[in-house]
Enzyme design. Structure first.
Site, short mmCIF file in Angstrom:
data_model
loop_
_atom_site.label_atom_id
_atom_site.label_comp_id
_atom_site.label_asym_id
_atom_site.label_seq_id
_atom_site.Cartn_x
_atom_site.Cartn_y
_atom_site.Cartn_z
N TYR A 155 -9.95 -27.79 35.92
CA TYR A 155 -9.92 -28.06 37.14
C TYR A 155 -10.53 -27.51 38.10
CZ TYR A 155 -5.83 -30.78 39.89
OH TYR A 155 -5.40 -30.73 40.58
N LYS A 162 -4.27 -27.40 44.82
CA LYS A 162 -3.21 -27.27 44.29
C LYS A 162 -1.77 -26.73 44.35
CE LYS A 162 -3.86 -31.82 43.74
NZ LYS A 162 -4.69 -33.06 44.68
N1 LIG Z 1 -5.44 -38.75 38.06
C1 LIG Z 1 -4.78 -37.83 37.59
O1 LIG Z 1 -4.68 -37.34 36.54
C2 LIG Z 1 -3.74 -36.49 38.35
C3 LIG Z 1 -2.76 -35.81 38.47
C4 LIG Z 1 -2.36 -35.48 39.39
C5 LIG Z 1 -2.19 -35.32 40.22
N2 LIG Z 1 -3.46 -36.34 41.07
C6 LIG Z 1 -3.48 -36.32 42.51
O2 LIG Z 1 -3.11 -37.69 42.28
C7 LIG Z 1 -4.05 -38.16 43.53
C8 LIG Z 1 -4.36 -39.75 43.86
O3 LIG Z 1 -5.00 -39.16 42.67
P1 LIG Z 1 -5.39 -40.33 42.12
O4 LIG Z 1 -5.65 -39.62 40.35
O5 LIG Z 1 -4.82 -41.68 42.44
O6 LIG Z 1 -7.19 -40.93 42.80
P2 LIG Z 1 -7.71 -42.12 43.44
O7 LIG Z 1 -8.97 -42.47 43.75
O8 LIG Z 1 -7.24 -43.69 43.48
O9 LIG Z 1 -7.24 -42.07 44.83
C9 LIG Z 1 -7.43 -40.57 45.87
C10 LIG Z 1 -7.57 -41.09 46.88
O10 LIG Z 1 -7.64 -39.87 47.93
C11 LIG Z 1 -8.57 -40.61 48.93
N3 LIG Z 1 -8.95 -39.45 50.21
C12 LIG Z 1 -10.22 -39.16 49.42
N4 LIG Z 1 -10.89 -38.21 50.94
C13 LIG Z 1 -10.68 -38.55 51.87
C14 LIG Z 1 -9.54 -38.69 52.95
N5 LIG Z 1 -11.30 -37.70 53.62
N6 LIG Z 1 -8.75 -38.97 54.07
C15 LIG Z 1 -8.08 -40.08 53.10
N7 LIG Z 1 -8.17 -40.06 51.75
C16 LIG Z 1 -9.20 -39.63 50.92
C17 LIG Z 1 -8.83 -41.69 48.62
O11 LIG Z 1 -10.12 -42.31 49.84
C18 LIG Z 1 -8.15 -42.21 47.54
O12 LIG Z 1 -8.03 -44.03 47.98
C19 LIG Z 1 -4.51 -37.02 44.14
O13 LIG Z 1 -4.14 -36.15 45.30
C20 LIG Z 1 -4.80 -36.25 43.00
O14 LIG Z 1 -5.43 -35.01 42.82
C21 LIG Z 1 -3.51 -37.57 39.94
#
Ligand SMILES: NC(=O)c1ccc[n+]([C@@H]2O[C@H](COP(=O)([O-])OP(=O)(O)OC[C@H]3O[C@@H](n4cnc5c(N)ncnc54)[C@H](O)[C@@H]3O)[C@@H](O)[C@H]2O)c1
Length: 254
Positions: A155, A162
């Protein structure tokens, strides 16, 4: 049991139908909310616009938080069309690949700064713009991960990022609570999304988490959405400043 009927909600972070933000947007709509949905850029619009239309989103716009003026333009549109906002979901994160794949101690200042700006400071900027629109109170949600408080292999740099997001969430909750504005972090277990595919050996993490989680199954984006909708509802009005694990109990295991 709870409702978001009549709420005006901004959802930032849908990339496709696997996105955590998509699970949340569906839950918000199912509970009666009206939605504003953004996409990153023209390339993303192709995937996100049909999803926004499926939920009858009233406002749809591009938003890249690194582009000056775009965040302000979204909030201006919400001011002009709705005159208020009840819930904000910030579900975005970014880290340059070369920094994400190396040791934390080796990450570049520029890469760390960009990751902090997109993944953390943009949440604070959005809250600041939402504040005058949340005159009757509201709820701001960020999305974190266990790597904030524990060392999760691969990570890497997103761990400290985070951690900052969770701390920013607590400070914002303390600063805005007297106005009835509540601020939370959702903390899902690993989910196979596009963002997650940027993390090395993510499939191994998915398998280990599923095997270790007390429920033996990982949360889905629909599970995250259900928690988000509850936290945004009036029934959760006494809850603020929390980091909410939605992970089948994975985070309690060693
Ligand atoms: N997938 C996992 O296992 C997981 C677990 C815990 C937390 N998260 C967090 O969840 C959140 C969403 O991620 P996800 O897993 O749904 O993936 P995802 O790729 O579907 O979503 C990530 C989003 O971030 C957006 N983004 C990136 N740079 C950007 C910018 N400059 N301006 C505006 N938007 C921007 C992307 O366009 C995308 O829509 C993130 O914060 C991620 O760290 C993910």
């Amino acid at each position: 049991m709870f409702s978001m009927s009549g709420q005006k909600v901004l959802v930032v972070g849908i990339a496709n139908q696997n996105s955590i933000a998509w699970g949340c947007a569906q839950a918000f709509r199912a509970q009666g909310a009206d939605l504003a949905i953004t996409w990153l850029n023209e390339k993303a619009e192709r995937f996100v616009r049909p999803l926004a239309e499926e939920l009858g989103a009233e406002i749809t716009m591009p938003l890249d938080v690194t582009q000056p003026g775009q965040t302000e333009a979204v909030f201006q549109e919400i001011t002009d069309r709705w005159g208020r906002l009840d819930t904000l979901l910030h579900s975005i994160a970014f880290a340059p690949r070369e920094d994400l794949h190396g040791r934390v101690v080796d990450c570049s200042a520029a890469g760390f700064g960009l990751a902090m700006d997109v993944s953390v400071h943009s949440f604070l900027r959005m809250i600041r713009l939402a504040e005058p629109l949340m005159r009757n109170g509201g709820c701001c949600l960020s999305v974190s991960f266990l790597g904030a408080s524990r060392v999760v292999r691969h990570y890497n740099m997103m761990g400290p990022v985070k951690a900052a997001l969770e701390s920013a969430t607590r400070y914002a909750a303390a600063e805005l609570g007297s106005q009835g504005i509540r601020v939370h972090a959702l903390s899902p277990g690993p989910l196979a999304t596009r963002a997650a595919s940027g993390i090395d050996h993510f499939d191994d993490l998915l398998d280990q988490a599923a095997a270790r989680a007390p429920t033996r199954q990982l949360a889905t984006i629909e599970d995250v959405g259900a928690m988000a909708a509850f936290l945004a509802s009036n029934e959760a009005r006494t809850l603020t400043g929390g980091v909410h694990d939605i992970d089948g109990g994975f985070s309690i295991t060693a």
